[in-house]
Design an enzyme around this catalytic site. Structure first.
Site, PDB file in Angstrom:
ATOM      1  N   GLU A 175      12.134  43.435 -23.205  1.00  0.00           N
ATOM      2  CA  GLU A 175      13.611  43.464 -23.292  1.00  0.00           C
ATOM      3  C   GLU A 175      14.105  43.947 -24.656  1.00  0.00           C
ATOM      4  O   GLU A 175      14.925  43.274 -25.311  1.00  0.00           O
ATOM      5  CB  GLU A 175      14.184  42.067 -22.980  1.00  0.00           C
ATOM      6  CG  GLU A 175      13.913  41.629 -21.567  1.00  0.00           C
ATOM      7  CD  GLU A 175      14.660  40.364 -21.124  1.00  0.00           C
ATOM      8  OE1 GLU A 175      15.248  39.680 -21.970  1.00  0.00           O
ATOM      9  OE2 GLU A 175      14.642  40.074 -19.918  1.00  0.00           O
ATOM     10  N   GLU A 294      10.202  40.367 -14.303  1.00  0.00           N
ATOM     11  CA  GLU A 294      10.898  39.077 -14.397  1.00  0.00           C
ATOM     12  C   GLU A 294      11.954  39.046 -13.306  1.00  0.00           C
ATOM     13  O   GLU A 294      12.880  39.872 -13.312  1.00  0.00           O
ATOM     14  CB  GLU A 294      11.558  38.874 -15.766  1.00  0.00           C
ATOM     15  CG  GLU A 294      10.570  38.564 -16.859  1.00  0.00           C
ATOM     16  CD  GLU A 294      11.217  38.162 -18.175  1.00  0.00           C
ATOM     17  OE1 GLU A 294      12.266  37.475 -18.156  1.00  0.00           O
ATOM     18  OE2 GLU A 294      10.669  38.546 -19.220  1.00  0.00           O
TER      19      GLU A 294
HETATM   20  O1  AHR Z   1      12.102  34.102 -18.639  1.00  0.00           O
HETATM   21  C1  AHR Z   1      12.977  33.692 -19.645  1.00  0.00           C
HETATM   22  C2  AHR Z   1      13.444  34.826 -20.533  1.00  0.00           C
HETATM   23  O2  AHR Z   1      14.254  35.693 -19.802  1.00  0.00           O
HETATM   24  C3  AHR Z   1      12.366  35.729 -21.082  1.00  0.00           C
HETATM   25  O3  AHR Z   1      11.781  35.217 -22.229  1.00  0.00           O
HETATM   26  C4  AHR Z   1      13.119  36.980 -21.376  1.00  0.00           C
HETATM   27  O4  AHR Z   1      12.311  38.122 -21.286  1.00  0.00           O
HETATM   28  C5  AHR Z   1      14.257  36.982 -20.382  1.00  0.00           C
HETATM   29  O5  AHR Z   1      15.472  37.218 -20.972  1.00  0.00           O
END
Ligand code: AHR
Length: 513
Positions: A175, A294
């Site tokens: 990210e 994610e």
């Molecule tokens: O999964 C929680 C967080 O969400 C992670 O650390 C990040 O990559 C995302 O913003």
């Protein structure tokens, strides 16, 4: 209230693509009680000699996660991998700036790989492009994958691991578009470092599969521009572009929340369009795949104010340990339906996360681990969603939502396995109406093997520590096979799995797991 009959048509001889086993990946981050307290807890009655919780290992196996992304997440942007290897007493404690906590480093890469062997998972490793760069990435790669005879490969061997870990899939940072990220970058800055890091890593091992960071979400102001710019730099050097998305009900708006799968669908289509536009601009024949590394339901709006602050730097503060509801599980099932429908481009995905934090598994201190509601659609889809993803035509009634406009009430995906068993995953997103589904299978069906539904009279019903079995899948006795078609009733706000054997002519009465 029973709604109209919904016709579903499936032609098992048409295929979208083979479902990659990595579509059922998970994610473990050094965040909250995910690692410390979740995976490792020497005080727990089920802990082994290494301190790994046996009850958690059993549930992780049952969940059916394949590839597990590690060690972050935001944590990776401050990750010093060498702090977490070697003799534990000499490892330094550090600050985990991503989650305002302390990192004791008693659990690191070597422990995680040992734990992965116990749960049967593949490692997907992330390198730190936030506070570090090419040098640290190469050193980690040498430690992990080089057989021996060099300083870092011999270091790994001295730490007790002779064979290289052979990690194939690597995330180039995390990210990097986010203002919350250590070392946030512009798309040009990140595209350049991703390209240079990828080239360097391939000099050591050309066969790696490399993931460049896409946007942190479709709501980022730079979404689209980020994807195109990053790929203009790194298209030829990477294999995947990542997608991240978390969903939650906003102001109790259940219909919009239940339509999250449609938002994910639009997101995937947009990312594919951006990637293909860059490919065409470059006259390239290479197709960039997506790593949806994610995704989940996450009550992110509850996080501000719950994180440690000021002088408080605890080791494993409870963060985002929400008890999931039926609605959350139906959304997770629908997100999996969406991923299956894009099995041609989404070749890897990670449910974020695995234990305690934003997780399907709750692991309380001193008590047995238990399954949150979202555990069920994931485990059943992972178990039965292996094979060819088959297109499904659903003539669904529409639902009006505030956030996503008009969406289908009923959505489905189907997977045909190599034994000729077709598994159909279906959601009814309607808050009010049950729907009667008439599912016709081109070529007919021999036997109905199973029909299982996750539902509850209360969409907000949750599994909790006091009532961990409130929401569990149950046999759906309305399912019948007649003349090669399956008829089934789907309650409002429900997720269902139907399995039919295309070939067998044995009739099956029992419709349960
Ligand atoms: O999964 C929680 C967080 O969400 C992670 O650390 C990040 O990559 C995302 O913003």
């Amino acid at each position: 209230m029973t709604g109209q009959v919904v016709r579903v048509e499936i032609d098992p001889d048409a295929a979208i693509a083979t479902v990659d086993r990595r579509l059922f990946g998970g994610f473990v981050e050094h965040m909250g009680r995910g690692v410390y307290g979740g995976i490792v807890d020497p005080e727990h009655p089920t802990a082994d000699a290494a301190g790994f919780r046996g009850d958690v290992i059993e549930l992780v196996r049952e969940l059916g996660v394949t590839t597990i992304r590690y060690p972050g997440g935001n944590f990776v942007s401050g990750f010093r991998w060498e702090d977490g290897v070697g003799p534990v007493p000499s490892r330094p404690a550090r600050l985990n700036l991503a989650w305002h906590s302390a990192e004791p480093n008693t659990f690191g890469l070597d422990e995680f790989t040992r734990w992965l062997e116990l749960v049967g998972g593949e490692l997907m490793l992330a390198v730190n492009l936030g506070t570090r760069g090419i040098d640290a990435a190469l050193e980690l790669l040498e430690y992990a994958n080089h057989p021996g005879g060099t300083a870092l490969s011999e270091l790994r061997r001295a730490h007790g691991r002779d064979d290289p870990y052979g990690v194939r899939m690597w995330c180039l940072g995390n990210e990097m578009d986010g203002p919350w990220q250590l070392g946030q970058m512009t798309p040009d800055e990140y595209g350049r470092i991703a390209s240079r890091t990828a080239k360097a890593m391939r000099q050591l091992d050309p066969g790696l599969e490399l993931v460049a960071c896409g946007s942190s979400s479709a709501d980022m102001p730079t979404f689209g521009k980020w994807e195109r710019t990053v790929l203009q730099h790194a298209h030829d050097d990477v294999d995947y572009l990542s997608c991240h998305a978390y969903y939650e009900p906003i102001d109790g708006d259940l219909p919009s929340f239940l339509a999250s799968g449609s938002a994910m669908d639009a997101f995937i289509r947009d990312v594919v369009a951006h990637a293909d536009a860059v490919r065409d601009e470059r006259g390239s024949s290479k197709t960039i795949l997506l790593s949806f590394d994610e995704w989940n339901v996450w009550y992110q709006s509850r996080v501000p104010g719950t994180l440690p602050a000021g002088d408080d730097w605890p080791v494993n503060p409870p963060i985002s340990e929400d008890d999931y509801t039926l609605a959350d599980a139906v959304v997770v099932g629908d997100l999996l339906i969406t991923l299956l429908g894009h099995a041609d481009r989404v070749k890897s995905a990670s449910l974020a996360q695995l234990v305690n934090v934003i997780a399907p598994i709750a692991a309380p201190a001193g008590a047995p681990a238990w399954r949150r509601t979202t555990f069920y659609p994931f485990s059943l889809t992972s178990r039965f969603g292996r094979g060819q993803s088959i297109p499904v035509r659903v003539a669904s009634p529409s639902i009006e939502t505030q956030q996503h406009g008009s969406v289908d009430a009923v959505r489905a995906a189907a997977v045909l396995d190599e034994d000729g068993v077709l598994s159909v995953f279906i959601v009814n997103r309607s808050v009010e109406s049950a729907h009667r589904v008439e599912m016709s299978l081109v070529g007919g069906a021999g036997a109905l093997l199973e029909a299982t539904t996750l539902s509850d009279r209360d969409p907000w019903a949750a599994n909790t520590a006091d009532d961990p079995l409130r929401v569990v899948p149950a046999a759906n006795d309305t399912a019948v096979l007649e003349g090669g078609s399956v008829r089934i009733e789907l309650p409002p706000v429900s997720w269902t799995l139907v399995r039919v054997d295309r070939r067998s002519t044995i009739s099956a009465e029992g419709c349960s797991l």
